[in-house]
Design a protein around this motif. Structure first.
Motif, PDB file in Angstrom:
ATOM      1  N   ARG A 226       0.837  -1.210   0.000  1.00 52.74           N
ATOM      2  CA  ARG A 226       0.000   0.000   0.000  1.00 52.74           C
ATOM      3  C   ARG A 226       0.870   1.259   0.000  1.00 52.74           C
ATOM      4  NH1 ARG A 226      -2.610  -2.953   4.300  1.00 52.74           N
ATOM      5  NH2 ARG A 226      -4.488  -4.010   3.555  1.00 52.74           N
ATOM      6  N   TYR A 227       1.966   1.197   0.738  1.00 51.72           N
ATOM      7  CA  TYR A 227       2.895   2.331   0.813  1.00 51.72           C
ATOM      8  C   TYR A 227       3.463   2.653  -0.570  1.00 51.72           C
ATOM      9  CZ  TYR A 227       7.708   4.111   1.489  1.00 51.72           C
ATOM     10  OH  TYR A 227       8.891   4.788   1.392  1.00 51.72           O
ATOM     11  N   LEU A 228       3.888   1.631  -1.304  1.00 50.49           N
ATOM     12  CA  LEU A 228       4.396   1.851  -2.657  1.00 50.49           C
ATOM     13  C   LEU A 228       3.294   2.418  -3.549  1.00 50.49           C
ATOM     14  CD1 LEU A 228       6.423   1.612  -4.964  1.00 50.49           C
ATOM     15  CD2 LEU A 228       5.790  -0.803  -5.190  1.00 50.49           C
ATOM     16  N   SER A 229       2.078   1.925  -3.401  1.00 53.09           N
ATOM     17  CA  SER A 229       0.963   2.402  -4.221  1.00 53.09           C
ATOM     18  C   SER A 229       0.738   3.898  -4.019  1.00 53.09           C
ATOM     19  CB  SER A 229      -0.312   1.630  -3.867  1.00 53.09           C
ATOM     20  OG  SER A 229      -0.121   0.246  -4.041  1.00 53.09           O
ATOM     21  N   ARG A 230       0.821   4.349  -2.757  1.00 52.76           N
ATOM     22  CA  ARG A 230       0.601   5.780  -2.485  1.00 52.76           C
ATOM     23  C   ARG A 230       1.686   6.633  -3.141  1.00 52.76           C
ATOM     24  NH1 ARG A 230      -0.673   3.562   2.664  1.00 52.76           N
ATOM     25  NH2 ARG A 230       1.395   4.106   3.480  1.00 52.76           N
ATOM     26  N   LEU A 231       2.935   6.201  -3.059  1.00 51.24           N
ATOM     27  CA  LEU A 231       4.016   6.985  -3.664  1.00 51.24           C
ATOM     28  C   LEU A 231       3.912   6.978  -5.190  1.00 51.24           C
ATOM     29  CD1 LEU A 231       7.180   6.207  -1.507  1.00 51.24           C
ATOM     30  CD2 LEU A 231       5.597   8.120  -1.363  1.00 51.24           C
ATOM     31  N   MET A 232       3.442   5.885  -5.767  1.00 53.64           N
ATOM     32  CA  MET A 232       3.254   5.850  -7.215  1.00 53.64           C
ATOM     33  C   MET A 232       2.232   6.899  -7.653  1.00 53.64           C
ATOM     34  SD  MET A 232       3.212   1.700  -7.821  1.00 53.64           S
ATOM     35  CE  MET A 232       2.481   1.875  -9.453  1.00 53.64           C
ATOM     36  N   LYS A 233       1.147   7.021  -6.887  1.00 53.26           N
ATOM     37  CA  LYS A 233       0.131   8.014  -7.236  1.00 53.26           C
ATOM     38  C   LYS A 233       0.680   9.433  -7.131  1.00 53.26           C
ATOM     39  CE  LYS A 233      -3.842   5.221  -5.795  1.00 53.26           C
ATOM     40  NZ  LYS A 233      -4.959   5.110  -4.810  1.00 53.26           N
ATOM     41  N   LEU A 234       1.619   9.648  -6.189  1.00 57.42           N
ATOM     42  CA  LEU A 234       2.177  10.994  -6.009  1.00 57.42           C
ATOM     43  C   LEU A 234       3.057  11.400  -7.195  1.00 57.42           C
ATOM     44  CD1 LEU A 234       3.126  10.987  -2.207  1.00 57.42           C
ATOM     45  CD2 LEU A 234       1.225  12.161  -3.320  1.00 57.42           C
ATOM     46  N   VAL A 235       3.818  10.467  -7.751  1.00 55.86           N
ATOM     47  CA  VAL A 235       4.712  10.834  -8.858  1.00 55.86           C
ATOM     48  C   VAL A 235       3.974  10.838 -10.192  1.00 55.86           C
ATOM     49  CG1 VAL A 235       6.714   9.916  -7.652  1.00 55.86           C
ATOM     50  CG2 VAL A 235       5.494   8.463  -9.269  1.00 55.86           C
ATOM     51  N   ALA A 236       2.834  10.157 -10.294  1.00 55.74           N
ATOM     52  CA  ALA A 236       2.097  10.082 -11.555  1.00 55.74           C
ATOM     53  C   ALA A 236       1.129  11.257 -11.674  1.00 55.74           C
ATOM     54  CB  ALA A 236       1.341   8.761 -11.646  1.00 55.74           C
ATOM     55  N   SER A 237       0.766  11.601 -12.907  1.00 57.40           N
ATOM     56  CA  SER A 237      -0.221  12.648 -13.144  1.00 57.40           C
ATOM     57  C   SER A 237      -1.623  12.039 -13.180  1.00 57.40           C
ATOM     58  CB  SER A 237       0.069  13.352 -14.470  1.00 57.40           C
ATOM     59  OG  SER A 237      -0.167  12.468 -15.553  1.00 57.40           O
ATOM     60  N   GLU A 238      -2.635  12.903 -13.269  1.00 54.64           N
ATOM     61  CA  GLU A 238      -4.011  12.414 -13.267  1.00 54.64           C
ATOM     62  C   GLU A 238      -4.322  11.602 -14.521  1.00 54.64           C
ATOM     63  OE1 GLU A 238      -6.736  15.583 -12.720  1.00 54.64           O
ATOM     64  OE2 GLU A 238      -6.118  16.009 -10.652  1.00 54.64           O
ATOM     65  N   GLU A 239      -3.633  11.887 -15.629  1.00 46.94           N
ATOM     66  CA  GLU A 239      -3.892  11.159 -16.869  1.00 46.94           C
ATOM     67  C   GLU A 239      -3.198   9.801 -16.890  1.00 46.94           C
ATOM     68  OE1 GLU A 239      -2.773  13.607 -20.121  1.00 46.94           O
ATOM     69  OE2 GLU A 239      -4.592  14.825 -20.026  1.00 46.94           O
ATOM     70  N   ASP A 240      -2.226   9.606 -16.009  1.00 47.68           N
ATOM     71  CA  ASP A 240      -1.507   8.336 -15.959  1.00 47.68           C
ATOM     72  C   ASP A 240      -2.318   7.297 -15.177  1.00 47.68           C
ATOM     73  OD1 ASP A 240       0.508   9.683 -17.271  1.00 47.68           O
ATOM     74  OD2 ASP A 240       1.548  10.203 -15.401  1.00 47.68           O
ATOM     75  N   VAL A 241      -2.008   6.036 -15.403  1.00 52.44           N
ATOM     76  CA  VAL A 241      -2.729   4.939 -14.742  1.00 52.44           C
ATOM     77  C   VAL A 241      -1.734   4.096 -13.947  1.00 52.44           C
ATOM     78  CG1 VAL A 241      -4.140   2.879 -15.055  1.00 52.44           C
ATOM     79  CG2 VAL A 241      -4.468   4.853 -16.557  1.00 52.44           C
ATOM     80  N   CYS A 242      -1.896   4.101 -12.615  1.00 52.33           N
ATOM     81  CA  CYS A 242      -1.077   3.255 -11.748  1.00 52.33           C
ATOM     82  C   CYS A 242      -1.820   1.930 -11.542  1.00 52.33           C
ATOM     83  CB  CYS A 242      -0.830   3.925 -10.395  1.00 52.33           C
ATOM     84  SG  CYS A 242       0.078   5.478 -10.522  1.00 52.33           S
ATOM     85  N   PHE A 243      -1.100   0.830 -11.632  1.00 47.21           N
ATOM     86  CA  PHE A 243      -1.760  -0.470 -11.546  1.00 47.21           C
ATOM     87  C   PHE A 243      -0.898  -1.462 -10.787  1.00 47.21           C
ATOM     88  CE2 PHE A 243       0.700  -0.473 -15.440  1.00 47.21           C
ATOM     89  CZ  PHE A 243       1.337  -1.699 -15.434  1.00 47.21           C
ATOM     90  N   ARG A 244      -1.570  -2.488 -10.250  1.00 53.11           N
ATOM     91  CA  ARG A 244      -0.884  -3.630  -9.631  1.00 53.11           C
ATOM     92  C   ARG A 244      -0.970  -4.792 -10.599  1.00 53.11           C
ATOM     93  NH1 ARG A 244      -2.408  -6.966  -4.083  1.00 53.11           N
ATOM     94  NH2 ARG A 244      -0.485  -8.190  -3.972  1.00 53.11           N
TER      95      ARG A 244
END
Length: 520
Positions: free
Chosen positions: A417-435
């Motif tokens: 979950r910690y990694l997921s939160r940091l991924m969202k911080l570096v990505a923009s709203e148009e980007d898609v973070c996924f597991r």
């Protein structure tokens, strides 16, 4: 005049039918989507678990062989093995072997522990496996066989050489397959519970571990999964076992021993969450259904009333003339029809919102809140179809198994979950973070190339390296990058290129970012 079906009844029946069909469609669609998702989830989990068990078995066998080699070195230095020393060596290896024997080049027993095996010092070993150990003069792992004591065993051996390198015999460690042993200790408790279990077959298809000890030694090569895994394949599939039971199985091949490890879950376990989903949808929908039915009855009455008035007026008009000013105004009829249409529209929109919400949940990873593998596939397909450039970062947490082994899976989940939160911080709203699965994550970067993707991956790595994770220490990640259209025109190609680059990052020492060099 004989009465027929009333308009109020017809409209009410039509509305009821529409609502019930919509609800049935929504429930059927949700159940089907969830069934597919659950099957994929169990298949992926069992494949990952079987790979993990294969890796554990590899490490275990390596440790056991290393220990036997150490005993072989000691035996090579000693002309006669001291009984107390040998018993002490066995005590240090009781978690690995049921018994240990030292035999000379003629297979005569020089030392054995424990002393209750049924074999004594001076006896000659007669099994084909002991002959093979002497013939090949190399370490090897035998196939299962019946010893003279009647036990079904596996022999793991290491050669003994004197200080001049001359062959003196071998040290053999045994695993009693039908009794408590190192394999049963490692594999008896399946990680996921819920009726899932693990079994192990050797290269001929014989069971060398099964939760039901009575099945150990049986040949199950007719099982499709068993045939695949002993041929060296790794994967997952739905399968019917030798007893006619359906399972969702993942399998992995352990090359050093030629063993196949299968992790499987009974197919019926998916019925419980699906039944729960149906019950919840029905429970959630019933109050709204009741409210809509009451409203439909009222609207039908409102529609039927002016028409009934007109019909009565027409009937009366056939008997006697009626002044024009007495003709009923039925203009309100059209307004009430619009009201009914709007009510049905609202009801359908409500049902569609429920379905949309359920579909959204299917595409979101429950643990991290990121888009899951199914959602990732959908986004990737959409972006490829639109033919717009984008980049793909695949991310893997370095030494994540060590995190789980050291701190436990609860802390491991917090790290994810910690990694997921940091991924969202570096990505923009148009980007898609996924597991992507397990400890593998990724970012789809919209309308961007390799430079921005590498910068984003490096910023994420740098941030992780200086920030305390839930373990109390920073974690590191390895990343691989590919881009469309530079590295491929299909999802499979892009994932493969990024995965190859990720593998290169790990090979080069981890905690680094590698951009795929392969281009179309």
């Amino acid at each position: 005049m004989k009465k027929g079906i009333t308009l109020r009844f017809t409209i009410s029946l039509l509305v009821i039918t529409a609502i019930l069909l919509t609800m049935l469609t929504s429930i059927t669609s949700a159940v089907q989507v969830n069934r597919t998702s659950l099957i994929d989830n169990y298949l992926n989990k069992n494949e990952s678990y079987s790979k993990k068990m294969a890796a554990n078995a590899n490490e275990l066998l390596k440790t056991m062989q290393d220990n036997l080699r150490a005993i072989a070195v000691i035996s090579g230095r000693e002309s006669t093995m001291d009984r107390q020393l040998f018993d002490d060596l066995f005590q240090e290896n009781t978690q690995y072997f049921n018994s240990i024997v030292v035999a000379d080049h003629e297979r005569v027993v020089q030392a054995i522990s424990p002393h209750t095996t049924g074999i004594s010092v001076g006896d000659k070993l007669t099994s084909e496996q002991s002959k093979k150990a002497v013939d090949i003069k190399k370490p090897f792992i035998s196939e299962p066989y019946r010893a003279t004591t009647g036990r079904l065993i596996i022999l793991i051996s290491a050669p003994i050489e004197d200080k001049n390198g001359a062959y003196k015999g071998f040290v053999g460690g045994t695993i009693y397959l039908e009794e408590k042993n190192v394999l049963s200790t490692m594999l008896k408790e399946h990680f996921f519970g819920d009726g899932s279990y693990v079994y192990v077959v050797e290269k001929n298809g014989d069971l060398i571990f099964h939760p039901d000890r009575q099945r150990v030694g049986q040949n199950v090569v007719q099982n499709e999964v068993v045939r695949k895994v002993i041929s060296g394949q790794t994967g997952s599939q739905k399968v019917t076992n030798s007893l006619g039971e359906i399972f969702l199985a993942g399998y992995a091949y352990e090359s050093s021993s030629s063993w196949g490890i299968v992790s499987q879950t009974p197919y019926e376990v998916i019925d419980k969450p699906l039944n729960l989903l149906v019950n919840r949808m029905l429970l959630f929908s019933l109050p709204f259904l009741l409210l809509i039915l009451i409203l439909a009855w009222w609207v039908a009455s409102r529609i039927a009333k002016p028409l009934h008035t007109l019909a009565r007026f027409s009937d009366e008009a056939t008997l006697k003339p009626v002044p024009a000013e007495n003709i009923p105004d039925i203009h309100s009829y059209y307004y009430e029809v619009r009201l009914l249409s709007q009510s049905v529209k609202i009801a359908l929109q409500s049902m569609n919102r429920d379905l949309t919400h359920l579909r959204h949940e299917v595409n979101v990873d429950e643990l991290t809140g990121l888009v899951n593998r199914r959602g990732f596939d959908g986004v990737m397909a959409g972006w490829l179809e639109s033919n717009m450039p984008f980049a793909l970062i695949l991310i893997d947490i370095d030494h994540f198994k060590l995190v789980n082994d050291t701190y436990g899976h609860v802390v491991g989940d917090e790290v994810l979950r910690y990694l997921s939160r940091l991924m969202k911080l570096v990505a923009s709203e148009e980007d898609v973070c996924f597991r992507y699965g397990g400890e593998e994550f990724g970012i789809l970067i919209n309308r961007s190339g390799l430079a921005r993707a590498k910068d984003m991956a490096d910023r994420l790595r740098d941030q992780l390296a200086i920030t305390k994770s839930p373990t109390g220490q920073p974690i590191t990640i390895s990343a691989g990058i590919s881009a469309f259209p530079a590295h491929g025109h299909s999802a499979e190609e892009l994932v493969m290129r990024a995965d190859e680059a990720l593998y290169q990052s790990k090979e080069n020492g981890r905690n680094r970012t590698t951009v795929s060099k392969a281009a179309q």
